[in-house]
Design a protein around this motif. Sequence first.
Motif, PDB file in Angstrom:
ATOM      1  N   ILE A 113      -5.775   3.266 -14.206  1.00  0.00           N
ATOM      2  CA  ILE A 113      -4.695   3.070 -13.243  1.00  0.00           C
ATOM      3  C   ILE A 113      -5.036   3.735 -11.919  1.00  0.00           C
ATOM      4  N   VAL A 114      -5.577   4.944 -11.997  1.00  0.00           N
ATOM      5  CA  VAL A 114      -5.975   5.658 -10.776  1.00  0.00           C
ATOM      6  C   VAL A 114      -7.038   4.862 -10.023  1.00  0.00           C
ATOM      7  N   ARG A 115      -8.019   4.345 -10.740  1.00  0.00           N
ATOM      8  CA  ARG A 115      -9.085   3.569 -10.083  1.00  0.00           C
ATOM      9  C   ARG A 115      -8.523   2.310  -9.434  1.00  0.00           C
ATOM     10  N   PHE A 116      -7.612   1.632 -10.133  1.00  0.00           N
ATOM     11  CA  PHE A 116      -7.017   0.425  -9.555  1.00  0.00           C
ATOM     12  C   PHE A 116      -6.247   0.755  -8.275  1.00  0.00           C
ATOM     13  N   LEU A 117      -5.436   1.815  -8.327  1.00  0.00           N
ATOM     14  CA  LEU A 117      -4.620   2.181  -7.171  1.00  0.00           C
ATOM     15  C   LEU A 117      -5.488   2.637  -6.005  1.00  0.00           C
ATOM     16  N   GLU A 118      -6.550   3.365  -6.282  1.00  0.00           N
ATOM     17  CA  GLU A 118      -7.467   3.782  -5.219  1.00  0.00           C
ATOM     18  C   GLU A 118      -8.098   2.562  -4.546  1.00  0.00           C
ATOM     19  N   GLY A 119      -8.479   1.587  -5.371  1.00  0.00           N
ATOM     20  CA  GLY A 119      -9.060   0.363  -4.820  1.00  0.00           C
ATOM     21  C   GLY A 119      -8.050  -0.440  -4.035  1.00  0.00           C
ATOM     22  N   PHE A 120      -6.823  -0.477  -4.532  1.00  0.00           N
ATOM     23  CA  PHE A 120      -5.764  -1.247  -3.860  1.00  0.00           C
ATOM     24  C   PHE A 120      -5.458  -0.652  -2.493  1.00  0.00           C
ATOM     25  N   VAL A 121      -5.344   0.672  -2.428  1.00  0.00           N
ATOM     26  CA  VAL A 121      -5.006   1.348  -1.168  1.00  0.00           C
ATOM     27  C   VAL A 121      -6.061   1.093  -0.094  1.00  0.00           C
ATOM     28  N   SER A 122      -7.310   1.005  -0.498  1.00  0.00           N
ATOM     29  CA  SER A 122      -8.395   0.817   0.467  1.00  0.00           C
ATOM     30  C   SER A 122      -8.787  -0.648   0.657  1.00  0.00           C
ATOM     31  N   ALA A 123      -8.117  -1.569  -0.029  1.00  0.00           N
ATOM     32  CA  ALA A 123      -8.487  -2.988   0.019  1.00  0.00           C
ATOM     33  C   ALA A 123      -8.045  -3.631   1.327  1.00  0.00           C
ATOM     34  N   SER A 124      -8.677  -4.748   1.637  1.00  0.00           N
ATOM     35  CA  SER A 124      -8.297  -5.522   2.821  1.00  0.00           C
ATOM     36  C   SER A 124      -6.980  -6.242   2.560  1.00  0.00           C
ATOM     37  N   ASP A 125      -6.357  -6.712   3.624  1.00  0.00           N
ATOM     38  CA  ASP A 125      -5.088  -7.430   3.482  1.00  0.00           C
ATOM     39  C   ASP A 125      -5.257  -8.684   2.623  1.00  0.00           C
ATOM     40  N   GLU A 126      -6.366  -9.370   2.794  1.00  0.00           N
ATOM     41  CA  GLU A 126      -6.620 -10.582   2.016  1.00  0.00           C
ATOM     42  C   GLU A 126      -6.745 -10.251   0.535  1.00  0.00           C
ATOM     43  N   THR A 127      -7.450  -9.168   0.227  1.00  0.00           N
ATOM     44  CA  THR A 127      -7.596  -8.762  -1.173  1.00  0.00           C
ATOM     45  C   THR A 127      -6.248  -8.380  -1.763  1.00  0.00           C
ATOM     46  N   VAL A 128      -5.433  -7.703  -0.998  1.00  0.00           N
ATOM     47  CA  VAL A 128      -4.087  -7.330  -1.461  1.00  0.00           C
ATOM     48  C   VAL A 128      -3.276  -8.583  -1.781  1.00  0.00           C
ATOM     49  N   ARG A 129      -3.336  -9.572  -0.917  1.00  0.00           N
ATOM     50  CA  ARG A 129      -2.605 -10.831  -1.169  1.00  0.00           C
ATOM     51  C   ARG A 129      -3.103 -11.492  -2.445  1.00  0.00           C
ATOM     52  N   LYS A 182       0.817  -1.214   0.000  1.00  0.00           N
ATOM     53  CA  LYS A 182       0.000   0.000   0.000  1.00  0.00           C
ATOM     54  C   LYS A 182       0.853   1.267   0.000  1.00  0.00           C
ATOM     55  N   ASP A 183       2.032   1.206   0.581  1.00  0.00           N
ATOM     56  CA  ASP A 183       2.903   2.384   0.571  1.00  0.00           C
ATOM     57  C   ASP A 183       3.298   2.741  -0.859  1.00  0.00           C
ATOM     58  N   PHE A 184       3.690   1.732  -1.624  1.00  0.00           N
ATOM     59  CA  PHE A 184       4.066   1.989  -3.014  1.00  0.00           C
ATOM     60  C   PHE A 184       2.841   2.431  -3.814  1.00  0.00           C
ATOM     61  N   ALA A 185       1.710   1.775  -3.592  1.00  0.00           N
ATOM     62  CA  ALA A 185       0.487   2.136  -4.324  1.00  0.00           C
ATOM     63  C   ALA A 185       0.090   3.579  -4.034  1.00  0.00           C
ATOM     64  N   THR A 186       0.261   4.024  -2.795  1.00  0.00           N
ATOM     65  CA  THR A 186      -0.052   5.414  -2.437  1.00  0.00           C
ATOM     66  C   THR A 186       0.888   6.374  -3.153  1.00  0.00           C
ATOM     67  N   TRP A 187       2.157   5.998  -3.217  1.00  0.00           N
ATOM     68  CA  TRP A 187       3.149   6.812  -3.937  1.00  0.00           C
ATOM     69  C   TRP A 187       2.769   6.932  -5.419  1.00  0.00           C
ATOM     70  N   ALA A 188       2.475   5.794  -6.051  1.00  0.00           N
ATOM     71  CA  ALA A 188       2.114   5.801  -7.475  1.00  0.00           C
ATOM     72  C   ALA A 188       0.817   6.564  -7.713  1.00  0.00           C
ATOM     73  N   LEU A 189      -0.119   6.456  -6.774  1.00  0.00           N
ATOM     74  CA  LEU A 189      -1.408   7.145  -6.910  1.00  0.00           C
ATOM     75  C   LEU A 189      -1.225   8.657  -6.914  1.00  0.00           C
ATOM     76  N   ARG A 190      -0.304   9.167  -6.112  1.00  0.00           N
ATOM     77  CA  ARG A 190      -0.060  10.612  -6.083  1.00  0.00           C
ATOM     78  C   ARG A 190       0.385  11.110  -7.454  1.00  0.00           C
ATOM     79  N   ILE A 191       1.226  10.336  -8.112  1.00  0.00           N
ATOM     80  CA  ILE A 191       1.721  10.737  -9.432  1.00  0.00           C
ATOM     81  C   ILE A 191       0.623  10.582 -10.490  1.00  0.00           C
ATOM     82  N   ALA A 192      -0.068   9.445 -10.459  1.00  0.00           N
ATOM     83  CA  ALA A 192      -1.085   9.162 -11.475  1.00  0.00           C
ATOM     84  C   ALA A 192      -2.283  10.109 -11.363  1.00  0.00           C
ATOM     85  N   SER A 193      -2.658  10.468 -10.152  1.00  0.00           N
ATOM     86  CA  SER A 193      -3.857  11.293  -9.969  1.00  0.00           C
ATOM     87  C   SER A 193      -3.656  12.734 -10.425  1.00  0.00           C
TER      88      SER A 193
END
Length: 212
Positions: free
Chosen positions: A87-103, A65-76
């Motif tokens: 890409i923005v939608r994917f990263l937004e979803g990834f940042v807010s996803a549960s740990d299981e979903t991330v795995r 999520k740290d990397f996804a947040t970094w990438a989201l700042r640039i993409a947004s």
Amino acid sequence: MFEKILYVILGWLLGLLGPIVTDQIKSLLRRREFVSALKVELEDLQFRLAISSLSLLQSHGTLDKDFATWALRIASRYSGSEPSSNIVRFLEGFVSASDETVRNLNEHARAADGVGASLKSFQVSFLENNIPEIQKLNPAVQRKLYEFRNQLSIINRDVARSDDYLMLTFNSSLTSDNHKRITDDLGRLYQQVQRRTKDAADRIGSILPDLK
């Protein structure tokens, strides 16, 4: 009589300084145009570097999520011609996803063993075609730009090496040990490119505010 002499002297000074002032104004306008165009190129490249780093981390690493947040700042905040909304939608979803979903997302995106990636080199054509203009910028900005050019050159060298290694993986004459050695080296090279593309995107982020 004195006023006439004063007007003559003033007219002579204006005639003398006029071309100098005009040249300074033209130089200032050229610099503004250069800086404006350079910003567009660097912002576009920052986005592409970030997405390349993201893709490599997904396929040959673990996206967190740290990397996804970094990438989201640039993409947004990107407003160039490259498609970015998905890409923005994917990263937004990834940042807010549960740990299981991330795995699950990481497992789904990770490349199978021995599967390579076709990487592209990165160019800054406008910057390279206007090197003399860099010398007119602030010395600190000049240093950052020259360091960035070196950084990008190293990335492109690694991209070329990865292409060579990828081609070797299709060599049927290799022994299984040699094939594994090459695929392991290729994986490490992908990780190196991933880190360097992120660093280069961050370098652009430090340059853009200073371009005035």
